[in-house]
Design an enzyme around this catalytic site. Sequence first.
Site, PDB file in Angstrom:
ATOM      1  CD  GLU B  46      -2.815   0.728   2.575  1.00 20.67           C
ATOM      2  OE1 GLU B  46      -3.015  -0.378   3.128  1.00 20.67           O
ATOM      3  OE2 GLU B  46      -3.142   1.803   3.081  1.00 20.67           O
ATOM      4  CG  ASP B  57      -3.600   8.579   7.987  1.00 18.19           C
ATOM      5  OD1 ASP B  57      -3.586   7.354   8.192  1.00 18.19           O
ATOM      6  OD2 ASP B  57      -3.741   9.083   6.860  1.00 18.19           O
TER       7      ASP B  57
END
Lengths: 401, 254
Positions: B46, B57
């Site tokens: 990824e 995040d």
Amino acid sequence: MTTKAYNLPDEKGHFGNYGGRFVPETLMEAVLELEKEYNRAMIDKDFHTELQKLMKDYVGRETPLYLAGNLTEHSGGAKIYLKREDLNHTGAHKINNTVGQALLAVRMGKRKIVAETGAGQHGVATATVCALLKLECVIFMGKEDIRRQQLNVFRMELLGAKVVSVDAGSGTLKDAVNEALRYWVTNVRDTHYILGSVMGPHPFPKMVRDFQSVIGKETKQQFFEKEGKLPDALVACIGGGSNSIGLFYPFIEDESVAIYGVEAAGLGLETDKHAASLTKGKPGVLHGAMMYLLQDEDGQIQEAHSISAGLDYPGIGPEHSHLHDINRVHYESVTDEEALDAFQLLSKLEGIIPALESAHAIAYAVKLAAGMSKEENIVVCLSGRGDKDVQTIQARIGGQE
Amino acid sequence: MDRIKKALTEKGKKVFIPYIMAGDGGLEALKERLIFLQNSGADAIEIGIPFSDPVADGPTIQKAGLRALAHGTTVKKVLKDIAAYKTEIKVPLIFMTYANPVIAYGIEAFATDAANAGISGCIIPDLPLEEEDLVLAPFEQNDLALIRLVTLTTPKERIRKIAATATGFIYAVTVTGITGSRTKFSDDLAEFLSYVKSVSSVPVLAGFGVSTAEQVEEVCRHCDGVIVGSKIIDLFEQDNLEEMKKLILSVEKI
């Protein structure tokens, strides 16, 4: 495009190409639940009774619609009326929304509240209603804004809220929203996010608009009582866009009323230090909604700048984005300097010290009035009072002299 | 053809997908890191494309993104870079970014250019089911899988809806929160993963908060593999490649 039968957003929360629900999956259930609860509350008599009671007895509504005679004389044109949202409890329009959302949180069984704040007005309004309803309250505020708005930080703490400083990015409103969203993602099961403006994922832009539209509803009735007609023009300042949409929304279908939203041009539109998202931005996705954004060509969000912390946001609510595209609202901008002049002008002429945010609207209204006839009328939303800004102004004017 | 699904199922074992931030350590570091991860046993990789406001995040990936932006990383540069050495990368590459960089690039151009660079799929954490229409057609035309996420707060009915037309794999978020290491998972994780697995026709991979070999083993009992991000970023920061290799290989023993 005509706005004769204006009925937005659609059921997915879109205003034309804007709005929507661009949030992490973890928040989707909360956002859908909020929408359901909001729709239920809107048809619940008890909810309205409770809300209206608080609006009247606690917030102090209705707020006056005041004919600013000296300012009108100074401008030499149209009559200027001020919708006095600065006279609300906590000193700004923000509380119209926080009372409504806090009541919804209680209905949903959520006793913890998170919120972001820029200038601190929304934070204070949130902390206030949390104190009243005995809710736990965490407020995220950019480090730079904490520095600029010390007094409001202390106010929030007095009211029992926990204020968390956000260091990331430019340390202003955008970064505070990021952290508030991250906090919400982590604590979503028992926490409601009281967003302070007409932004974020559906149903926030609609819900905040509806709670704020008390401004426009009262204005319409008060103006009719005084003048027996509709005003010719409306003017309000825009950061995310909540006081402005609150004033504008009940007039959207009245096409004879010219509507002006005033963005912060900071040091000037020709510089990179401004917050004019509509004038200089392009559509994109931030904080849960598609809207006009200040961004570079790679889609990175740019920092906004304005002397007023409350306008210092690189986006503008999705409904404003749409009203811009269909040309129903004219979006203009006013620089830091012009706002500072208007701040002093209103203080001296009317004995009303406006918030720096609202001073942007005053600055534009004075220019607009000068070009209109004496038979015409303008209503300006005086969204907040300027006590919080006095220190900033003192430093600025002191520095100049 | 679902390239990702094929690559993740053909070996008949649990899979490991590391996450790295493109441009962290400079864009020139990307190729070397991709090849290292491929050689270390990663089943797919990824690749994060930095965004200024990554709300899903935690601090580790936020900081990696800021470092990457400071190096001048853009979608355009990443795509051009990867296109130049795509034949050397045999494992599927999956982008993870937010909606805005894709919109700014132009969604159709993004889909075409990503496919040309050999990218197999894309994860966009701020693009839930309700907003997928924005990208779905160009993604499908370019055989670019849109990887969907399910979380601990997703009701069962919605999980079924998400799984019904999922492509590539399903990204099962193991924590109610943002990315980053955790010491402990919640008690309902096993049931959640088992449920997602029971309704999915594509592999189910667990991610967010997985950082140790023990956690890899724990979650792999209930799903098909893991995605590890923040820990991989930390290990690259510390230049601890041995530890990284061990972590990636931890799925082989399960």
